[in-house]
Design a protein around this motif. Structure first.
Motif, PDB file in Angstrom:
ATOM      1  N   GLY A 157      18.616  78.358  22.579  1.00 21.98           N
ATOM      2  CA  GLY A 157      19.813  79.194  22.556  1.00 21.98           C
ATOM      3  C   GLY A 157      21.022  78.479  21.983  1.00 21.98           C
ATOM      4  N   SER A 158      20.796  77.455  21.184  1.00 24.23           N
ATOM      5  CA  SER A 158      21.898  76.676  20.619  1.00 24.23           C
ATOM      6  C   SER A 158      22.749  77.522  19.680  1.00 24.23           C
ATOM      7  CB  SER A 158      21.363  75.464  19.851  1.00 24.23           C
ATOM      8  OG  SER A 158      20.661  74.585  20.708  1.00 24.23           O
ATOM      9  N   ARG A 159      24.024  77.166  19.643  1.00 26.30           N
ATOM     10  CA  ARG A 159      24.948  77.770  18.694  1.00 26.30           C
ATOM     11  C   ARG A 159      25.714  76.638  18.022  1.00 26.30           C
ATOM     12  NH1 ARG A 159      22.040  81.191  19.485  1.00 26.30           N
ATOM     13  NH2 ARG A 159      22.400  83.363  20.125  1.00 26.30           N
ATOM     14  N   LEU A 160      26.057  76.834  16.761  1.00 24.25           N
ATOM     15  CA  LEU A 160      26.714  75.785  16.000  1.00 24.25           C
ATOM     16  C   LEU A 160      27.950  76.347  15.315  1.00 24.25           C
ATOM     17  CD1 LEU A 160      26.547  72.840  14.916  1.00 24.25           C
ATOM     18  CD2 LEU A 160      25.320  73.760  12.930  1.00 24.25           C
ATOM     19  N   LYS A 161      29.032  75.599  15.432  1.00 27.74           N
ATOM     20  CA  LYS A 161      30.246  75.948  14.715  1.00 27.74           C
ATOM     21  C   LYS A 161      30.511  74.846  13.701  1.00 27.74           C
ATOM     22  CE  LYS A 161      35.193  76.931  15.122  1.00 27.74           C
ATOM     23  NZ  LYS A 161      36.357  77.056  16.033  1.00 27.74           N
ATOM     24  N   LEU A 162      30.579  75.226  12.431  1.00 27.08           N
ATOM     25  CA  LEU A 162      30.839  74.289  11.353  1.00 27.08           C
ATOM     26  C   LEU A 162      32.174  74.625  10.702  1.00 27.08           C
ATOM     27  CD1 LEU A 162      27.320  74.173   9.609  1.00 27.08           C
ATOM     28  CD2 LEU A 162      28.328  72.423  11.089  1.00 27.08           C
ATOM     29  N   GLU A 163      32.971  73.598  10.520  1.00 31.56           N
ATOM     30  CA  GLU A 163      34.250  73.764   9.838  1.00 31.56           C
ATOM     31  C   GLU A 163      34.288  72.767   8.686  1.00 31.56           C
ATOM     32  OE1 GLU A 163      38.798  72.520  10.791  1.00 31.56           O
ATOM     33  OE2 GLU A 163      37.779  73.720  12.332  1.00 31.56           O
ATOM     34  N   VAL A 166      29.373  67.573  -8.175  1.00 33.14           N
ATOM     35  CA  VAL A 166      29.193  67.166  -9.560  1.00 33.14           C
ATOM     36  C   VAL A 166      27.973  67.907 -10.093  1.00 33.14           C
ATOM     37  CG1 VAL A 166      28.770  65.281 -11.168  1.00 33.14           C
ATOM     38  CG2 VAL A 166      30.199  64.890  -9.161  1.00 33.14           C
ATOM     39  N   ASP A 167      28.211  68.866 -10.983  1.00 32.56           N
ATOM     40  CA  ASP A 167      27.131  69.671 -11.556  1.00 32.56           C
ATOM     41  C   ASP A 167      26.299  70.299 -10.440  1.00 32.56           C
ATOM     42  OD1 ASP A 167      27.986  69.082 -14.131  1.00 32.56           O
ATOM     43  OD2 ASP A 167      26.774  67.269 -14.245  1.00 32.56           O
ATOM     44  N   ASP A 168      25.023  69.934 -10.328  1.00 31.46           N
ATOM     45  CA  ASP A 168      24.154  70.594  -9.358  1.00 31.46           C
ATOM     46  C   ASP A 168      23.905  69.751  -8.112  1.00 31.46           C
ATOM     47  OD1 ASP A 168      22.697  68.700 -10.662  1.00 31.46           O
ATOM     48  OD2 ASP A 168      20.905  69.935 -10.959  1.00 31.46           O
ATOM     49  N   VAL A 169      24.804  68.790  -7.835  1.00 39.60           N
ATOM     50  CA  VAL A 169      24.716  67.986  -6.613  1.00 39.60           C
ATOM     51  C   VAL A 169      26.055  68.055  -5.894  1.00 39.60           C
ATOM     52  CG1 VAL A 169      24.355  65.668  -5.658  1.00 39.60           C
ATOM     53  CG2 VAL A 169      23.018  66.423  -7.628  1.00 39.60           C
ATOM     54  N   ALA A 170      26.019  68.166  -4.567  1.00 39.38           N
ATOM     55  CA  ALA A 170      27.257  68.232  -3.785  1.00 39.38           C
ATOM     56  C   ALA A 170      27.132  67.371  -2.539  1.00 39.38           C
ATOM     57  CB  ALA A 170      27.571  69.671  -3.385  1.00 39.38           C
ATOM     58  N   LEU A 171      28.224  66.716  -2.184  1.00 36.78           N
ATOM     59  CA  LEU A 171      28.348  65.962  -0.940  1.00 36.78           C
ATOM     60  C   LEU A 171      29.294  66.749  -0.046  1.00 36.78           C
ATOM     61  CD1 LEU A 171      27.864  63.323   0.693  1.00 36.78           C
ATOM     62  CD2 LEU A 171      29.908  62.424  -0.411  1.00 36.78           C
ATOM     63  N   VAL A 172      28.834  67.111   1.136  1.00 35.96           N
ATOM     64  CA  VAL A 172      29.596  67.972   2.036  1.00 35.96           C
ATOM     65  C   VAL A 172      29.740  67.301   3.390  1.00 35.96           C
ATOM     66  CG1 VAL A 172      29.620  70.197   3.246  1.00 35.96           C
ATOM     67  CG2 VAL A 172      28.824  70.074   0.878  1.00 35.96           C
ATOM     68  N   SER A 173      30.926  67.450   3.981  1.00 34.99           N
ATOM     69  CA  SER A 173      31.150  66.994   5.351  1.00 34.99           C
ATOM     70  C   SER A 173      31.749  68.143   6.148  1.00 34.99           C
ATOM     71  CB  SER A 173      32.091  65.796   5.376  1.00 34.99           C
ATOM     72  OG  SER A 173      32.364  65.419   6.714  1.00 34.99           O
ATOM     73  N   ASN A 174      31.124  68.457   7.275  1.00 32.88           N
ATOM     74  CA  ASN A 174      31.615  69.490   8.177  1.00 32.88           C
ATOM     75  C   ASN A 174      31.947  68.892   9.534  1.00 32.88           C
ATOM     76  OD1 ASN A 174      31.335  72.216   6.850  1.00 32.88           O
ATOM     77  ND2 ASN A 174      29.234  71.493   6.579  1.00 32.88           N
ATOM     78  N   ASN A 175      33.009  69.387  10.146  1.00 28.00           N
ATOM     79  CA  ASN A 175      33.222  69.137  11.567  1.00 28.00           C
ATOM     80  C   ASN A 175      32.300  70.085  12.322  1.00 28.00           C
ATOM     81  OD1 ASN A 175      35.299  67.272  11.104  1.00 28.00           O
ATOM     82  ND2 ASN A 175      36.818  68.893  10.952  1.00 28.00           N
ATOM     83  N   ALA A 176      31.497  69.546  13.225  1.00 26.82           N
ATOM     84  CA  ALA A 176      30.452  70.344  13.874  1.00 26.82           C
ATOM     85  C   ALA A 176      30.590  70.295  15.397  1.00 26.82           C
ATOM     86  CB  ALA A 176      29.064  69.829  13.467  1.00 26.82           C
ATOM     87  N   ILE A 177      30.400  71.456  16.018  1.00 30.08           N
ATOM     88  CA  ILE A 177      30.327  71.550  17.480  1.00 30.08           C
ATOM     89  C   ILE A 177      29.060  72.320  17.819  1.00 30.08           C
ATOM     90  CG2 ILE A 177      31.425  72.344  19.588  1.00 30.08           C
ATOM     91  CD1 ILE A 177      34.102  72.265  18.168  1.00 30.08           C
ATOM     92  N   LEU A 178      28.107  71.631  18.447  1.00 33.06           N
ATOM     93  CA  LEU A 178      26.836  72.238  18.834  1.00 33.06           C
ATOM     94  C   LEU A 178      26.851  72.492  20.336  1.00 33.06           C
ATOM     95  CD1 LEU A 178      23.886  73.035  18.022  1.00 33.06           C
ATOM     96  CD2 LEU A 178      23.244  70.686  18.643  1.00 33.06           C
ATOM     97  N   THR A 179      26.603  73.732  20.725  1.00 36.98           N
ATOM     98  CA  THR A 179      26.549  74.092  22.146  1.00 36.98           C
ATOM     99  C   THR A 179      25.172  74.657  22.468  1.00 36.98           C
ATOM    100  OG1 THR A 179      27.436  76.298  21.666  1.00 36.98           O
ATOM    101  CG2 THR A 179      29.028  74.572  22.247  1.00 36.98           C
ATOM    102  N   GLY A 180      24.805  74.533  23.734  1.00 42.73           N
ATOM    103  CA  GLY A 180      23.540  75.099  24.185  1.00 42.73           C
ATOM    104  C   GLY A 180      22.378  74.153  24.131  1.00 42.73           C
TER     105      GLY A 180
END
Length: 438
Positions: free
Chosen positions: A289-295, A302-316
């Motif tokens: 029953g986990s829920r995730l909030k990503l911000e 760069v072209d077809d590659v991306a580096l992503v960072s999210n602030n994450a809160i996982l509950t449940g």
């Protein structure tokens, strides 16, 4: 095979020795680079070996002279003389047919040679077009890709390579195809072998894929079945879709956001690789029953590659929420959608001396990246701009409110060595509560 340098290649390899085969060999030798000639003759030798393995006899089960002609002529579409306006296989087949017709070869045999040459890159078709056509493709495939090389007589390949060196055939041949396709893109339509090779050497999106062709057909067809699932059109949408699929309990939707060999870290110290392991982890998240909030915190593409960072809160997933900062590497897929290659919510950076507990509390776990972030930036930018980018990415522990986006006013030569700390103030950042260097 006879290893005697005084003998001709015909005698050493026991090639079919007729006036037509010698004329053909001399013709290909004259118009082709050495790597093409060597490849073409080796292809015949390997094709003949495959025929022997299948119990086929020259003269009764197949036309040995015609097999030789088909193999030796099969790549003349890559020569200047054979370079027309069709894909190289068809140009070569037409040039070979003209050559054989000028020498009085009967049309029935010319038609077989044409098929063997035009279809030599067409798996699943050449094998159904007759013995000579199938054998020619088998020999060519052995010499290019090593297909069935284990079935060759012991020592045959080594002996042939001494007489006819490879000269880095596979890559030289690929370059020849690309040279033609770059100059004449119509020779490499998108869904052909030359077209696929050309696409891999152009910027993403410069050459249409199968799905691009479907989208531009004008009939308004929509995805159904396996392709009906909504794809992430941008790197940012991957996180949005992940939250939606998790809330909906859609395990297969979650799995679709990862490449087949993706790396996922569901908990500190737990590293999963591959679809099945990731599917099991997603199923466990859904069952709990986990829920995730990503911000979205930051992104670099760069072209077809991306580096992503999210602030994450996982509950449940446990009694307390799990707060982290994700480090994600995404790649654009052949259908234009995006998927994760690496997904690690627990990869963290420290900057030089350990930050104080107060500073850690103030800036939070989400202000730290793993060194992969900095490494990624290093490979994209010149040295002093890479340091700027590292600061912007948080690799030096700068607060998110710092104006790190402006270039440094200090000359690059005066910046701290790359192996040590880069003082944030040199980059225009303000971190008064951080230790020296951050």
């Amino acid at each position: 095979m006879t290893a005697d340098a005084r003998l001709s290649v015909f005698e050493q390899l026991d090639l079919p020795d007729t006036s037509l085969t010698r004329d053909t060999y001399a013709y290909v030798d004259r118009i082709s680079p050495a790597f093409v000639l060597h490849h073409s003759v080796r292809s015949y030798v390997f094709a003949r070996a495959h025929a022997q393995n299948q119990g086929l006899r020259a003269g009764s089960d197949y036309d040995d002279e015609l097999l030789f002609l088909s193999c030796v002529l099969h790549d003349i579409g890559l020569t200047e003389e054979g370079n027309g306006d069709q894909r190289f296989e068809v140009d070569g087949a037409d040039a070979a047919a003209a050559f054989l017709r000028e020498r009085g070869v009967e049309e029935r045999r010319i038609a077989i040679a044409w098929d063997a040459i035009a279809l030599h890159t067409s798996d699943g078709i050449a094998a159904r077009k007759g013995t000579e056509v199938a054998l020619a493709q088998a020999g060519i495939g052995t010499d290019i890709l090593g297909v069935q090389r284990e079935s060759l007589p012991s020592g045959l390949a080594d002996d042939v390579h001494v007489l006819l060196p490879r000269l880095d055939l596979a890559y030289a041949l690929s370059d020849a195809i690309l040279t033609q396709a770059t100059a004449k893109p119509h020779k490499a339509s998108p869904i052909t072998f030359p077209g696929e090779l050309l696409r891999r050497h152009l910027p993403y999106g410069a050459y249409p894929s199968w799905y691009d062709l479907l989208a531009s057909a004008g009939w308004g067809d929509k995805p159904v079945g396996l392709t009906a699932r909504r794809r992430a059109e941008t790197p940012q949408q991957v996180g949005t879709l992940f939250m939606e699929y998790l809330e909906a309990g859609d395990v297969e939707g979650l799995v679709s956001l990862y490449e087949p060999n993706a790396h996922f870290v569901p908990a500190p110290g737990t590293h999963l690789t591959g679809t099945e392991a990731i599917r099991a982890a997603m199923q466990q998240m859904v069952d709990s029953g986990s829920r995730l909030k990503l911000e979205l915190r930051d992104i670099r593409q760069v072209d077809d590659v991306a580096l992503v960072s999210n602030n994450a809160i996982l509950t449940g997933a446990g009694p307390e929420p799990v707060i982290s900062t994700t480090t994600e590497i995404l790649r654009r897929q052949p259908d234009g959608g995006w998927a994760r290659v690496v997904d690690d919510p627990f990869l963290q950076l420290t900057c030089g001396a350990a930050r104080s507990t107060a500073a850690r509390d103030r800036h939070g776990l989400q202000r730290r990246f793993h060194s992969v972030t900095a490494t990624f930036a290093d490979r994209l930018l010149p040295a002093h701009w890479s340091d700027l980018r590292r600061c912007r990415l948080g690799a030096y522990g700068c607060p998110s409110s710092s104006p790190c986006c402006r270039p440094p006013t200090t000359p690059a030569s005066r910046l701290a060595p790359r192996s040590g700390h880069l003082p944030c103030r040199l980059l225009g950042c303000e971190a008064p509560s951080s230790p020296a260097g951050c």
